[in-house]
Enzyme design. Structure first.
Site, PDB file in Angstrom:
ATOM      1  N   HIS A  88       0.853  -1.186   0.000  1.00 31.61           N
ATOM      2  CA  HIS A  88       0.000   0.000   0.000  1.00 31.61           C
ATOM      3  C   HIS A  88       0.885   1.230   0.000  1.00 31.61           C
ATOM      4  O   HIS A  88       1.937   1.231   0.634  1.00 31.61           O
ATOM      5  CB  HIS A  88      -0.903   0.013   1.243  1.00 31.61           C
ATOM      6  CG  HIS A  88      -2.067   0.927   1.112  1.00 31.61           C
ATOM      7  ND1 HIS A  88      -1.971   2.266   1.384  1.00 31.61           N
ATOM      8  CD2 HIS A  88      -3.334   0.692   0.700  1.00 31.61           C
ATOM      9  CE1 HIS A  88      -3.161   2.818   1.152  1.00 31.61           C
ATOM     10  NE2 HIS A  88      -3.992   1.896   0.736  1.00 31.61           N
ATOM     11  N   ASP A 138      -7.982  -5.442   0.225  1.00 29.99           N
ATOM     12  CA  ASP A 138      -8.433  -6.303  -0.870  1.00 29.99           C
ATOM     13  C   ASP A 138      -8.053  -7.765  -0.671  1.00 29.99           C
ATOM     14  O   ASP A 138      -8.579  -8.637  -1.345  1.00 29.99           O
ATOM     15  CB  ASP A 138      -7.857  -5.803  -2.200  1.00 29.99           C
ATOM     16  CG  ASP A 138      -8.435  -4.460  -2.572  1.00 29.99           C
ATOM     17  OD1 ASP A 138      -9.637  -4.275  -2.387  1.00 29.99           O
ATOM     18  OD2 ASP A 138      -7.670  -3.585  -3.034  1.00 29.99           O
TER      19      ASP A 138
HETATM   20  N1  ACO Z   1       4.245  -7.744  -4.628  1.00 29.28           N
HETATM   21  C1  ACO Z   1       5.586  -7.688  -4.818  1.00 29.28           C
HETATM   22  N2  ACO Z   1       6.326  -6.569  -4.742  1.00 29.28           N
HETATM   23  C2  ACO Z   1       5.678  -5.432  -4.458  1.00 29.28           C
HETATM   24  C3  ACO Z   1       4.276  -5.387  -4.234  1.00 29.28           C
HETATM   25  C4  ACO Z   1       3.566  -6.610  -4.332  1.00 29.28           C
HETATM   26  N3  ACO Z   1       2.233  -6.631  -4.145  1.00 29.28           N
HETATM   27  N4  ACO Z   1       3.894  -4.129  -3.978  1.00 29.28           N
HETATM   28  C5  ACO Z   1       5.001  -3.387  -4.022  1.00 29.28           C
HETATM   29  N5  ACO Z   1       6.091  -4.172  -4.302  1.00 29.28           N
HETATM   30  C6  ACO Z   1       7.481  -3.707  -4.377  1.00 29.28           C
HETATM   31  C7  ACO Z   1       7.740  -2.972  -5.671  1.00 29.28           C
HETATM   32  O1  ACO Z   1       8.203  -3.817  -6.689  1.00 29.28           O
HETATM   33  C8  ACO Z   1       8.779  -1.956  -5.249  1.00 29.28           C
HETATM   34  O2  ACO Z   1      10.038  -2.605  -5.208  1.00 29.28           O
HETATM   35  P1  ACO Z   1      11.404  -1.751  -5.537  1.00 29.28           P
HETATM   36  O3  ACO Z   1      11.460  -0.681  -4.488  1.00 29.28           O
HETATM   37  O4  ACO Z   1      12.477  -2.773  -5.424  1.00 29.28           O
HETATM   38  O5  ACO Z   1      11.208  -1.205  -6.918  1.00 29.28           O
HETATM   39  C9  ACO Z   1       8.403  -1.626  -3.801  1.00 29.28           C
HETATM   40  O6  ACO Z   1       7.670  -2.780  -3.330  1.00 29.28           O
HETATM   41  C10 ACO Z   1       7.525  -0.394  -3.672  1.00 29.28           C
HETATM   42  O7  ACO Z   1       6.396  -0.542  -4.536  1.00 29.28           O
HETATM   43  P2  ACO Z   1       5.770   0.629  -5.395  1.00 29.28           P
HETATM   44  O8  ACO Z   1       4.995   0.031  -6.515  1.00 29.28           O
HETATM   45  O9  ACO Z   1       6.839   1.618  -5.722  1.00 29.28           O
HETATM   46  O10 ACO Z   1       4.799   1.256  -4.298  1.00 29.28           O
HETATM   47  P3  ACO Z   1       3.529   2.142  -4.582  1.00 29.28           P
HETATM   48  O11 ACO Z   1       3.238   2.853  -3.316  1.00 29.28           O
HETATM   49  O12 ACO Z   1       3.730   2.977  -5.814  1.00 29.28           O
HETATM   50  O13 ACO Z   1       2.361   1.078  -4.923  1.00 29.28           O
HETATM   51  C11 ACO Z   1       0.624  -0.499  -4.696  1.00 29.28           C
HETATM   52  C12 ACO Z   1       1.447   0.610  -4.016  1.00 29.28           C
HETATM   53  C13 ACO Z   1       0.132  -0.037  -6.066  1.00 29.28           C
HETATM   54  C14 ACO Z   1      -0.608  -0.808  -3.839  1.00 29.28           C
HETATM   55  C15 ACO Z   1       1.502  -1.763  -4.840  1.00 29.28           C
HETATM   56  O14 ACO Z   1       1.920  -2.214  -3.559  1.00 29.28           O
HETATM   57  C16 ACO Z   1       0.794  -2.889  -5.589  1.00 29.28           C
HETATM   58  O15 ACO Z   1       0.821  -2.926  -6.829  1.00 29.28           O
HETATM   59  N6  ACO Z   1       0.148  -3.868  -4.858  1.00 29.28           N
HETATM   60  C17 ACO Z   1      -0.596  -4.929  -5.476  1.00 29.28           C
HETATM   61  C18 ACO Z   1      -1.976  -4.430  -5.914  1.00 29.28           C
HETATM   62  C19 ACO Z   1      -2.905  -4.152  -4.761  1.00 29.28           C
HETATM   63  O16 ACO Z   1      -3.061  -4.968  -3.848  1.00 29.28           O
HETATM   64  N7  ACO Z   1      -3.572  -3.004  -4.818  1.00 29.28           N
HETATM   65  C20 ACO Z   1      -4.568  -2.591  -3.813  1.00 29.28           C
HETATM   66  C21 ACO Z   1      -4.088  -1.411  -3.047  1.00 29.28           C
HETATM   67  S1  ACO Z   1      -5.198  -1.029  -1.740  1.00 29.28           S
HETATM   68  C22 ACO Z   1      -6.507  -0.299  -2.484  1.00 29.28           C
HETATM   69  O17 ACO Z   1      -6.427   0.377  -3.463  1.00 29.28           O
HETATM   70  C23 ACO Z   1      -7.749  -0.505  -1.871  1.00 29.28           C
END
Ligand code: ACO
Length: 435
Positions: A313, A370
């Site tokens: 998140h 979620d």
């Molecule tokens: N699985 C594996 N790796 C992940 C995940 C994941 N679910 N989420 C983040 N990471 C990693 C990224 O690859 C990144 O790694 P790096 O720093 O080595 O590049 C690091 O963690 C940070 O992730 P970002 O994508 O930069 O974080 P951001 O804050 O932009 O994204 C998000 C947050 C979109 C929720 C992301 O965690 C994600 O895609 N999660 C999966 C989808 C999801 O569950 N979405 C629901 C969110 S809650 C809601 O909207 C109700």
């Protein structure tokens, strides 16, 4: 209190590199980090700030919702989500989000009555559904039909008139479940069910989703409460992508029905509200506990685009408090309904293994709302493509509250970010015959 300022060293590269010191005002909220006020930066210094994805930018002031991502705390108007989820109702939370205070008994009764008597759609709206393919995604249908409401309710489109804003708010909160249920029924080829005024908000929604005109539908109180709690847990979440979309659309003066349709479009993406659906597909794909290590490795690999859906998140760097409530109620709902769902076992094992993994610990990736909501939706008999539609029903309260707050804020301006331009400089057009 004396105004605070922050000093920032500004590198000015052109024409001669030199360092200049900037003094910027610091604004303090009641909770959470302070913000640096950069509003006059361009006017005074001719530079912009650069922050793709708004990771360090507050886009507005708000009194509605507070999140402490480090502590895993979520407050609506100062009340914790845990207390609201266990003691309140969705309609009461909606009232609280709209008005800032919990309603008295009389205020609640009046609000509930108003909502109940606005659940019907203009009969003509129903023809819209028939224009969609049966296999259309319910959120696609909702975006179309909610947007179309602006062509029906002309007496609630004047956003300058508070009475019209109030009427549009009631209409949206009342009608979005009817639209979601009809989108579902249409996809099944089943008859639309008209709302029933003797039922609660959640009970009526269940009736419209699962009832038939040929027999009376008994609302199961356990399912009714579970649905109401799910709606509460999705009601608002400060300036997330869809809420910011609603505010951005509304900042130009667009009507509330169009703004909510825009919010739904933003919610639909798998990185946001679409994740609850994606979690279920992912659990099916993993299939068996023995496969979990393989999928955790895929999620960690930089070469693989796969992510563990329902994990991570932007704001929470701790357990999402909504996921904690849902984790518990998931067990309860399955137990009460006598369902032994192997996917829950798989989800619990996946969560355990991910939370023991160095990668997820280091990046502070915890289950979000979620991760568990889909399992409960499934237990309630709701098909997977409807999950994001249900999220939209719950988030409607927050979208409306935030839209109202934005319009009443004297500091609101049209949302218009700037950019760092890296394209071509001015060049001369070459006619096609000479290219
Ligand atoms: N699985 C594996 N790796 C992940 C995940 C994941 N679910 N989420 C983040 N990471 C990693 C990224 O690859 C990144 O790694 P790096 O720093 O080595 O590049 C690091 O963690 C940070 O992730 P970002 O994508 O930069 O974080 P951001 O804050 O932009 O994204 C998000 C947050 C979109 C929720 C992301 O965690 C994600 O895609 N999660 C999966 C989808 C999801 O569950 N979405 C629901 C969110 S809650 C809601 O909207 C109700």
């Amino acid at each position: 209190m004396a105004q605070e300022f922050i000093g920032i060293d500004e590198m000015v590269n052109n024409p001669q590199p030199e360092t200049k010191s900037l003094r910027l005002p610091v604004l303090k909220g009641t909770l959470g980090p302070s913000v640096v006020d950069v509003r006059d930066l361009y006017k005074s210094k001719k530079i912009f700030t650069y922050d793709p994805g708004y990771t360090s930018t507050a886009s507005c002031t708000s009194k509605i919702t507070f999140i402490d991502g480090e502590q895993g705390q979520l407050l609506h108007r100062g009340y914790s989500i845990e207390e609201l989820a266990s003691q309140s109702t969705y309609l009461e939370v909606a009232y609280l989000l709209f008005n800032g205070e919990l309603p008295t008994k009389d205020e609640y009764a009046a609000f509930e009555k108003e909502i109940t008597y606005h659940t019907l759609l203009h009969e003509q709206v129903i023809h819209f559904f028939r224009g969609f393919r049966r296999d259309a995604h319910p959120v696609a249908v909702m975006i179309g039909v909610v947007g179309a409401l602006s062509s029906f309710y002309h007496d609630s489109l004047d956003i300058q008139d508070k009475a019209q804003r109030d009427l549009a708010s009631l209409r949206l909160l009342a009608k979005v479940p009817t639209i979601a249920a009809m989108a579902f029924r249409y996809s099944q080829g089943h008859p639309f069910m008209y709302p029933q005024n003797n039922l609660s908000y959640a009970g009526n929604f269940l009736h419209m989703l699962f009832g038939y005109p040929t027999e009376s539908y008994e609302v199961d109180p356990v399912i009714e409460r579970a649905m109401d709690q799910l709606l509460i847990l999705h009601a608002d979440h400060e300036q997330n992508a869809s809420t910011s979309t609603v505010r951005m659309a509304g900042s130009s003066g667009a009507n509330p029905f169009a703004c909510l349709a825009a919010g739904m479009a933003s919610l639909w993406g798998p990185a946001h509200g679409g994740a609850n659906e994606a979690v279920l597909y992912m659990l099916h794909e993993i299939g068996d506990k023995s496969q979990i290590p393989k999928y955790i490795e895929k999620a960690k690999s930089k070469k693989d685009p796969f992510r563990l859906m329902g994990f991570g998140h932007r704001v929470y760097k701790n357990y999402d408090p909504r996921a904690a409530v849902l984790r518990e109620s998931c067990h309860k709902v399955l137990e009460v309904l006598g369902i032994d769902d192997p996917l829950l076992e798989l989800a619990l094992e996946l969560e355990k293994m991910a939370l023991e993994d160095e990668y997820f610990l280091e990046k502070k990736l915890f289950p979000n709302v979620d991760f568990y909501s889909g399992l409960i939706f499934k237990a309630l008999g709701i098909p997977t493509p409807m999950f994001t539609a249900l999220f939209a029903v719950g988030r409607t309260a927050g979208w409306i509250a935030q839209w109202r707050e934005m319009l009443e804020d004297p500091e609101t301006k049209i949302g218009r970010p700037r950019q760092l331009y890296k394209g071509e400089k001015l060049r001369t057009y070459v006619p096609i015959v000479k290219r």
